[in-house]
Design a protein around this motif. Structure first.
Motif, PDB file in Angstrom:
ATOM      1  N   SER A 152     -12.710 -14.189  35.860  1.00 57.03           N
ATOM      2  CA  SER A 152     -13.550 -15.216  36.459  1.00 57.03           C
ATOM      3  C   SER A 152     -13.434 -16.524  35.660  1.00 57.03           C
ATOM      4  O   SER A 152     -12.464 -16.741  34.944  1.00 57.03           O
ATOM      5  CB  SER A 152     -15.008 -14.743  36.563  1.00 57.03           C
ATOM      6  N   THR A 153     -14.434 -17.384  35.766  1.00 57.45           N
ATOM      7  CA  THR A 153     -14.414 -18.676  35.083  1.00 57.45           C
ATOM      8  C   THR A 153     -15.525 -18.727  34.028  1.00 57.45           C
ATOM      9  O   THR A 153     -16.509 -17.976  34.123  1.00 57.45           O
ATOM     10  CB  THR A 153     -14.643 -19.826  36.081  1.00 57.45           C
ATOM     11  N   PRO A 154     -15.404 -19.601  33.031  1.00 51.17           N
ATOM     12  CA  PRO A 154     -16.475 -19.713  32.029  1.00 51.17           C
ATOM     13  C   PRO A 154     -17.841 -20.009  32.649  1.00 51.17           C
ATOM     14  O   PRO A 154     -18.861 -19.480  32.202  1.00 51.17           O
ATOM     15  CB  PRO A 154     -15.999 -20.872  31.138  1.00 51.17           C
ATOM     16  N   SER A 155     -17.853 -20.829  33.699  1.00 52.05           N
ATOM     17  CA  SER A 155     -19.119 -21.177  34.345  1.00 52.05           C
ATOM     18  C   SER A 155     -19.767 -19.952  34.992  1.00 52.05           C
ATOM     19  O   SER A 155     -20.972 -19.715  34.824  1.00 52.05           O
ATOM     20  CB  SER A 155     -18.883 -22.255  35.399  1.00 52.05           C
ATOM     21  N   ILE A 156     -18.976 -19.175  35.727  1.00 54.00           N
ATOM     22  CA  ILE A 156     -19.519 -17.983  36.378  1.00 54.00           C
ATOM     23  C   ILE A 156     -19.940 -16.948  35.345  1.00 54.00           C
ATOM     24  O   ILE A 156     -20.981 -16.278  35.500  1.00 54.00           O
ATOM     25  CB  ILE A 156     -18.478 -17.373  37.352  1.00 54.00           C
ATOM     26  N   LEU A 157     -19.184 -16.801  34.267  1.00 54.12           N
ATOM     27  CA  LEU A 157     -19.554 -15.849  33.224  1.00 54.12           C
ATOM     28  C   LEU A 157     -20.879 -16.233  32.574  1.00 54.12           C
ATOM     29  O   LEU A 157     -21.709 -15.359  32.277  1.00 54.12           O
ATOM     30  CB  LEU A 157     -18.452 -15.755  32.170  1.00 54.12           C
ATOM     31  N   GLU A 158     -21.097 -17.526  32.369  1.00 56.36           N
ATOM     32  CA  GLU A 158     -22.364 -17.959  31.784  1.00 56.36           C
ATOM     33  C   GLU A 158     -23.518 -17.691  32.751  1.00 56.36           C
ATOM     34  O   GLU A 158     -24.600 -17.250  32.334  1.00 56.36           O
ATOM     35  CB  GLU A 158     -22.299 -19.448  31.431  1.00 56.36           C
ATOM     36  N   GLN A 159     -23.302 -17.939  34.028  1.00 62.68           N
ATOM     37  CA  GLN A 159     -24.322 -17.616  35.023  1.00 62.68           C
ATOM     38  C   GLN A 159     -24.587 -16.114  35.057  1.00 62.68           C
ATOM     39  O   GLN A 159     -25.728 -15.672  35.259  1.00 62.68           O
ATOM     40  CB  GLN A 159     -23.881 -18.100  36.404  1.00 62.68           C
TER      41      GLN A 159
END
Length: 276
Positions: free
Chosen positions: A133-140
């Motif tokens: 996935s992406t860093p943004s989705i992982l943080e979410q």
């Protein structure tokens, strides 16, 4: 020439896996993929059992795209059919099992399994790892898990670059996962990359790997899932098409048309030809 239905190999789990995993449930070939015959609840408990023991195993959630890709790409077909479990994610695969074998099988999707396993992992004190996935989705995802599953241990998260990893980077990623102590690794690299990656590294990782595709954005609310009636009717693909028409129109027209052709060919082989 494309493979005929009866020529598609369904391989056992790789050597070195636990005896219980070697004695995996019967599989039924749906065009190009051997689908595991398990109920939804049995699948969840089987994964949790393997995760408790931190056994090397991996699971794929098969849909129409994967079936067609497996017909065209022998390496991809081998990666999926060599897995510990292959479950029917797409409703057309349930129709295929019923048409070919008269079998009624539970639908087992990555979108449904992900939240269920997060809950089970928290309850069983099993740590999880998110790869892809992406860093943004992982943080979410991190925020979502903290709110919904406060007792869940996230052993690690890693969003690899879109380019191919070097050998050293790949070895480091594998070492990081093993060192984290994770029991379940949710792999979100997209098809066919995630299936080939899991096949290549599974025996080097002491955990259950599950290729969940694009389930994380849906889990955290970044994307919406189709209404229940569309899910049950096999129209989830149409809902996604409406959301991303430019990206998906060409793929869906080609893939769905090929799937219908392979389905009719397989139906003739399994039902019509065998009754002659």
């Amino acid at each position: 020439m494309f493979k005929t239905i009866h020529q598609v190999p369904v391989l056992p789990p790789a050597t070195g896996q636990h005896d219980e995993l070697k004695q995996s449930p019967e599989r039924k070939v749906a065009i190009s993929l051997g689908l595991t015959s398990l109920s939804y609840n049995a699948f969840i408990q089987t994964v949790i059992s393997a995760a408790r023991q931190r056994k090397s195993a991996y699971g794929c959630f098969a849909n129409v795209h994967m079936v067609v890709e497996a017909v065209k790409d022998a390496n991809f077909a081998n990666a999926v059919n060599s897995s510990t479990w292959v479950t029917p994610d797409g409703v057309p695969l349930l129709w295929t099992l019923r048409a070919f074998y008269g079998l009624r099988q539970d639908r087992i999707t990555g979108l449904d399994v992900l939240p269920a396993l997060l809950e089970e992992a928290a309850r069983n004190q099993l740590s999880v790892y998110f790869y892809g996935s992406t860093p943004s989705i992982l943080e979410q995802c991190r925020v979502f898990c903290a709110e919904r599953h406060p007792t869940l241990t996230i052993a690690g998260m890693y969003s690899p670059p879109f380019r191919a990893l070097s050998r050293e980077e790949e070895e480091q990623a594998i070492a990081n996962i093993n060192a984290s102590g994770a029991s379940i690794v949710f792999v979100s690299l997209g098809c066919p990359k995630q299936e080939k990656w899991m096949a290549a590294v599974s025996q080097q990782i002491s955990a259950v790997l599950l290729g969940i595709g694009g389930a994380l954005p849906v889990l955290v609310g970044a994307q919406k899932r189709a209404p229940r009636w569309m899910q049950r009717s096999g129209l989830e693909w149409f809902y996604r098409l409406v959301q991303e028409p430019r990206r998906l129109i060409s793929r869906y027209v080609t893939t769905n048309s090929l799937f219908v052709y392979y389905f009719l060919k397989g139906f003739y082989y399994h039902r019509v030809r065998h009754q002659v």
